[in-house]
Design an enzyme around this catalytic site. Structure first.
Site, short mmCIF file in Angstrom:
data_model
loop_
_atom_site.label_atom_id
_atom_site.label_comp_id
_atom_site.label_asym_id
_atom_site.label_seq_id
_atom_site.Cartn_x
_atom_site.Cartn_y
_atom_site.Cartn_z
N GLY A 21 58.84 16.79 92.69
CA GLY A 21 57.63 16.48 93.46
C GLY A 21 57.92 15.26 94.31
O GLY A 21 57.95 14.14 93.81
N VAL B 294 53.56 9.96 95.07
CA VAL B 294 54.00 9.29 93.84
C VAL B 294 55.52 9.45 93.68
O VAL B 294 56.23 8.47 93.42
CB VAL B 294 53.28 9.87 92.59
N GLY B 295 56.01 10.67 93.88
CA GLY B 295 57.43 10.95 93.66
C GLY B 295 58.34 10.16 94.59
O GLY B 295 59.34 9.58 94.16
N HIS C 19 43.85 9.98 80.08
CA HIS C 19 43.76 9.42 81.43
C HIS C 19 42.51 10.00 82.07
O HIS C 19 42.51 11.11 82.56
CB HIS C 19 45.01 9.84 82.20
N1 APR Z 1 57.91 22.46 92.71
C1 APR Z 1 58.23 21.26 93.24
N2 APR Z 1 57.36 20.51 93.95
C2 APR Z 1 56.13 20.99 94.12
C3 APR Z 1 55.72 22.25 93.60
C4 APR Z 1 56.68 22.99 92.87
N3 APR Z 1 56.40 24.18 92.34
N4 APR Z 1 54.44 22.44 93.95
C5 APR Z 1 54.04 21.37 94.64
N5 APR Z 1 55.05 20.49 94.76
C6 APR Z 1 55.08 19.20 95.46
C7 APR Z 1 54.32 19.22 96.77
O1 APR Z 1 55.07 19.90 97.80
C8 APR Z 1 54.14 17.74 97.04
O2 APR Z 1 55.20 17.21 97.83
O3 APR Z 1 54.42 18.19 94.71
C9 APR Z 1 54.15 17.12 95.64
C10 APR Z 1 52.85 16.45 95.25
O4 APR Z 1 52.70 15.35 96.07
P1 APR Z 1 51.29 14.80 96.61
O5 APR Z 1 50.43 15.94 97.03
O6 APR Z 1 51.57 13.70 97.58
O7 APR Z 1 50.59 14.22 95.29
P2 APR Z 1 50.83 12.77 94.66
O8 APR Z 1 49.84 11.83 95.21
O9 APR Z 1 52.26 12.43 94.70
O10 APR Z 1 50.40 13.05 93.13
C11 APR Z 1 51.18 13.88 92.32
O11 APR Z 1 50.68 12.69 90.32
O12 APR Z 1 49.25 10.94 89.81
C12 APR Z 1 49.40 12.32 89.80
O13 APR Z 1 47.16 13.19 90.09
C13 APR Z 1 48.41 13.04 90.70
O14 APR Z 1 48.84 15.25 89.86
C14 APR Z 1 49.09 14.35 90.93
C15 APR Z 1 50.58 13.96 90.94
#
Ligand code: APR
Length: 326
Positions: free
Chosen positions: A20, A24-25, A186
């Site tokens: 991801g 966050v990632g 959480h």
């Molecule tokens: N495999 C890999 N990556 C994926 C998949 C998958 N099957 N499905 C979605 N993603 C990726 C998306 O493409 C996106 O880049 O996960 C990422 C999520 O990033 P954001 O939408 O920016 O969300 P973010 O704010 O990083 O939060 C991620 O962390 O704190 C928690 O509640 C928050 O559940 C959420 C997670």
């Protein structure tokens, strides 16, 4: 012993996979590399994007003075041999989506990510960040078949950091001097422990009146929502990334820090077969110990209420998940 540059021990650089590459990632990848903790593999389902982010981070290395490799990929094979795998992949709740929709959507993503990552990194320690966190950690544990001391969820460190911040702001003291711990799940039902919060050893109950402490506790419960409301699009990511990084650091550097993490309980705190936030000692082998604090009746009741809610959501997730995958 003579120095041998080809010795595997000398050459091994720890490797952290972050699944991801969203807010966050990608922030976590930056923190890990710039703290010089490990090489990072950033994996996302979106093509090109993780490679672009990795290249961008690599181009900052000369300025940030580290030499860690950051790889961006869509292919789990490239995550091979990771010491730690962090899963942040998932959706935030979108308009029109019910809680159940979100639960199933993220459950599918987390289960897929965990199942694929474990194949290439069977020795890794897993940290789950995707919400709803306590449920996702349980599903990932089932999907990987990992021993329970090698998988945990990140939430308590973030909730505790929020409470510490609000205490520091209220008292006008340095946040580093404030220590607090938040247990439970959480969400709204989290269990802050103001009784155990101190400013350099001084209990906050000596420094703040009960009404003020309650106000800070409520703000902590509402911490994520307050940020979502201000940002309008998206949710918190700087502090969640920092909080996850603290856990990664304690594991990789074998620091044995005592941190609240969502851990699998087998009788501790009177709870069984559930992942929920409790204080744990984190070291190179993962959760070295679940520490049982002496909770008063109200704190213990609050923890059990959290556990019931997590169990309800877990049962619901498993039920819907089984129906859609049948
Ligand atoms: N495999 C890999 N990556 C994926 C998949 C998958 N099957 N499905 C979605 N993603 C990726 C998306 O493409 C996106 O880049 O996960 C990422 C999520 O990033 P954001 O939408 O920016 O969300 P973010 O704010 O990083 O939060 C991620 O962390 O704190 C928690 O509640 C928050 O559940 C959420 C997670």
């Amino acid at each position: 012993m003579s120095y041998s540059p080809s010795s595997p021990k000398m050459c091994h650089s720890p490797r952290v996979t972050v699944v991801g590459a969203g807010k966050v990632g990608s922030t976590l990848a930056q923190r890990i590399a710039e703290k010089n903790l490990a090489d990072v593999v950033l994996l996302d389902i979106v093509e090109g994007m993780p490679r672009g982010l990795a290249l961008d981070l690599m181009e900052a290395r000369g300025i940030e003075l580290h030499n860690r490799r950051i790889i961006g990929t869509n292919d789990y094979a490239e995550t091979s041999g990771s010491d730690v795998v962090v899963i942040t992949a998932g959706f935030p709740r979108k308009p029109g989506m019910t809680r159940d929709d979100l639960l199933v959507a993220n459950a599918k993503i987390v289960v897929e990510a965990a199942s694929k990552a474990i194949v290439y990194s069977p020795e890794a320690i897993f940290i789950i960040v995707t919400n709803p966190l306590d449920v996702m950690t349980y599903l990932a544990w089932q999907a990987t078949g990992l021993p329970s001391d090698r998988i945990m969820g990140m939430a308590g460190v973030l909730d505790s950091a929020r409470l510490e911040t609000f205490i520091a702001m209220e008292l006008g003291v340095c946040p580093q001097d404030v220590n607090a711990m938040v247990l439970g799940s959480h969400g709204d039902l989290m269990v802050p422990l103001p009784r155990y919060a101190t400013v350099n050893g001084v209990p906050i109950t000596e420094l703040l009146d009960a009404a003020t402490i309650e106000r800070l506790v409520q703000r902590t419960r509402n911490g994520g929502a307050e940020i979502v409301q201000l940002m309008q699009t998206g949710s918190a990511f700087f502090a969640p990334a920092s909080s996850t990084c603290v856990m990664v650091e304690s594991i990789l550097l074998n620091q044995s820090r005592l941190l609240p993490v969502a851990a699998y309980l087998q009788g501790e705190y009177g709870l069984n077969d559930i992942f929920i936030g409790v204080p744990c000692r984190l070291g190179r082998s993962g959760i070295e110990k679940v520490v049982e604090l002496n909770l008063c009746d109200a704190e213990r009741d609050a923890l059990h209420i959290c556990a019931r809610e997590v169990r309800k959501n877990l049962d619901r997730a498993q039920e819907i998940f089984a129906a859609v995958t049948r």
